[in-house]
Motif scaffolding. Structure first.
Motif, PDB file in Angstrom:
ATOM      1  N   UNK A  27       0.835  -1.207   0.000  1.00 25.35           N
ATOM      2  CA  UNK A  27       0.000   0.000   0.000  1.00 25.35           C
ATOM      3  C   UNK A  27       0.867   1.253   0.000  1.00 25.35           C
ATOM      4  N   UNK A  28       1.919   1.264   0.801  1.00 29.65           N
ATOM      5  CA  UNK A  28       2.826   2.426   0.837  1.00 29.65           C
ATOM      6  C   UNK A  28       3.563   2.572  -0.489  1.00 29.65           C
ATOM      7  N   UNK A  29       3.991   1.454  -1.064  1.00 29.82           N
ATOM      8  CA  UNK A  29       4.745   1.484  -2.326  1.00 29.82           C
ATOM      9  C   UNK A  29       3.932   2.051  -3.480  1.00 29.82           C
ATOM     10  N   UNK A  30       2.625   1.995  -3.383  1.00 31.10           N
ATOM     11  CA  UNK A  30       1.755   2.507  -4.453  1.00 31.10           C
ATOM     12  C   UNK A  30       1.594   4.027  -4.412  1.00 31.10           C
ATOM     13  N   UNK A  31       2.108   4.673  -3.385  1.00 28.92           N
ATOM     14  CA  UNK A  31       1.895   6.121  -3.219  1.00 28.92           C
ATOM     15  C   UNK A  31       2.989   6.932  -3.907  1.00 28.92           C
ATOM     16  N   UNK A  32       2.614   8.093  -4.455  1.00 29.80           N
ATOM     17  CA  UNK A  32       3.612   8.984  -5.058  1.00 29.80           C
ATOM     18  C   UNK A  32       4.646   9.410  -4.009  1.00 29.80           C
ATOM     19  N   UNK A  33       5.883   9.482  -4.426  1.00 28.95           N
ATOM     20  CA  UNK A  33       6.956   9.900  -3.541  1.00 28.95           C
ATOM     21  C   UNK A  33       7.669   8.763  -2.832  1.00 28.95           C
ATOM     22  N   UNK A  34       7.093   7.562  -2.905  1.00 33.08           N
ATOM     23  CA  UNK A  34       7.732   6.383  -2.311  1.00 33.08           C
ATOM     24  C   UNK A  34       8.947   6.018  -3.163  1.00 33.08           C
ATOM     25  N   UNK A  35      10.092   5.805  -2.525  1.00 37.24           N
ATOM     26  CA  UNK A  35      11.309   5.449  -3.260  1.00 37.24           C
ATOM     27  C   UNK A  35      11.670   3.977  -3.129  1.00 37.24           C
ATOM     28  N   UNK A  36      11.587   3.438  -1.917  1.00 35.13           N
ATOM     29  CA  UNK A  36      11.907   2.020  -1.699  1.00 35.13           C
ATOM     30  C   UNK A  36      11.503   1.635  -0.280  1.00 35.13           C
ATOM     31  N   UNK A  37      11.429   0.334  -0.058  1.00 33.67           N
ATOM     32  CA  UNK A  37      11.090  -0.133   1.274  1.00 33.67           C
ATOM     33  C   UNK A  37      11.510  -1.571   1.480  1.00 33.67           C
ATOM     34  N   UNK A  38      11.624  -1.955   2.742  1.00 34.72           N
ATOM     35  CA  UNK A  38      12.012  -3.315   3.097  1.00 34.72           C
ATOM     36  C   UNK A  38      11.370  -3.701   4.420  1.00 34.72           C
ATOM     37  N   UNK A  39      11.069  -4.980   4.550  1.00 36.48           N
ATOM     38  CA  UNK A  39      10.711  -5.558   5.833  1.00 36.48           C
ATOM     39  C   UNK A  39      11.923  -6.374   6.251  1.00 36.48           C
ATOM     40  N   UNK A  40      12.497  -6.051   7.414  1.00 32.37           N
ATOM     41  CA  UNK A  40      13.710  -6.733   7.870  1.00 32.37           C
ATOM     42  C   UNK A  40      13.485  -7.307   9.261  1.00 32.37           C
ATOM     43  N   UNK A  41      14.279  -8.333   9.576  1.00 36.01           N
ATOM     44  CA  UNK A  41      14.192  -8.975  10.891  1.00 36.01           C
ATOM     45  C   UNK A  41      15.595  -9.073  11.475  1.00 36.01           C
ATOM     46  N   UNK A  42      15.693  -8.892  12.774  1.00 36.31           N
ATOM     47  CA  UNK A  42      16.986  -8.970  13.459  1.00 36.31           C
ATOM     48  C   UNK A  42      17.549 -10.387  13.372  1.00 36.31           C
ATOM     49  N   UNK A  43      18.824 -10.484  13.097  1.00 35.41           N
ATOM     50  CA  UNK A  43      19.465 -11.794  13.001  1.00 35.41           C
ATOM     51  C   UNK A  43      19.634 -12.457  14.365  1.00 35.41           C
ATOM     52  N   UNK A  44      19.850 -11.656  15.397  1.00 37.24           N
ATOM     53  CA  UNK A  44      20.126 -12.239  16.707  1.00 37.24           C
ATOM     54  C   UNK A  44      18.891 -12.404  17.594  1.00 37.24           C
ATOM     55  N   UNK A  45      17.746 -11.877  17.168  1.00 41.78           N
ATOM     56  CA  UNK A  45      16.496 -12.070  17.923  1.00 41.78           C
ATOM     57  C   UNK A  45      15.338 -12.005  16.935  1.00 41.78           C
ATOM     58  N   UNK A  46      14.775 -13.141  16.545  1.00 37.32           N
ATOM     59  CA  UNK A  46      13.741 -13.174  15.506  1.00 37.32           C
ATOM     60  C   UNK A  46      12.431 -12.494  15.880  1.00 37.32           C
ATOM     61  N   UNK A  47      12.305 -12.008  17.115  1.00 44.41           N
ATOM     62  CA  UNK A  47      11.099 -11.273  17.500  1.00 44.41           C
ATOM     63  C   UNK A  47      11.159  -9.816  17.064  1.00 44.41           C
ATOM     64  N   UNK A  49      11.556  -6.881  14.393  1.00 45.41           N
ATOM     65  CA  UNK A  49      11.347  -6.587  12.980  1.00 45.41           C
ATOM     66  C   UNK A  49      11.391  -5.079  12.771  1.00 45.41           C
ATOM     67  N   UNK A  50      11.610  -4.678  11.534  1.00 41.24           N
ATOM     68  CA  UNK A  50      11.579  -3.257  11.192  1.00 41.24           C
ATOM     69  C   UNK A  50      11.038  -3.105   9.774  1.00 41.24           C
ATOM     70  N   UNK A  51      10.104  -2.189   9.620  1.00 41.73           N
ATOM     71  CA  UNK A  51       9.608  -1.812   8.300  1.00 41.73           C
ATOM     72  C   UNK A  51      10.298  -0.496   7.939  1.00 41.73           C
TER      73      UNK A  51
END
Length: 113
Positions: A27-47, A49-51
């Protein structure tokens, strides 16, 4: 402009979280002005996350938050993020092997004018 929304997600609900995060990112990627995005998870604690999303400007990000699809899909997820500052302006950058390039701040006062 960089937006970082951090989450602490219990492992047993991670599948539901990732499905909702994928929908929010789309939904965010479809908006004007959006350049890039990622969903990431910590390697040392799988609980943990960061958008991460990057935007042309604070204005394009704020306008994106007002979009109907973003309000329905992304905002409910973003309200679950850790309560901390999440929007950052880029004040310096460097390409691989390149020089540091300093940028002016959009803020009216502060050390980076």
């Amino acid at each position: 402009m960089l937006v970082t929304n951090r989450f602490v997600v219990e492992v047993d609900v991670a599948d539901d979280f990732t499905a909702r995060a994928h929908a929010a990112l789309a939904a965010l990627a479809a908006r004007p002005g959006y350049l890039r995005g990622q969903l990431v998870r910590a390697l040392d604690d799988p609980r943990h996350w960061c958008l991460l999303t990057e935007w042309e400007s604070v204005g394009t990000y704020r306008r994106a938050l007002g979009d109907f699809d973003v309000k329905v899909t992304a905002i409910p997820l973003l309200t679950e993020s850790v309560d901390e500052p999440s929007a950052y302006e880029a004040l310096a950058s460097a390409a691989p092997g390149g020089e540091v390039v300093v940028a002016a701040s959009d803020r009216s006062a502060g050390p980076y004018r």
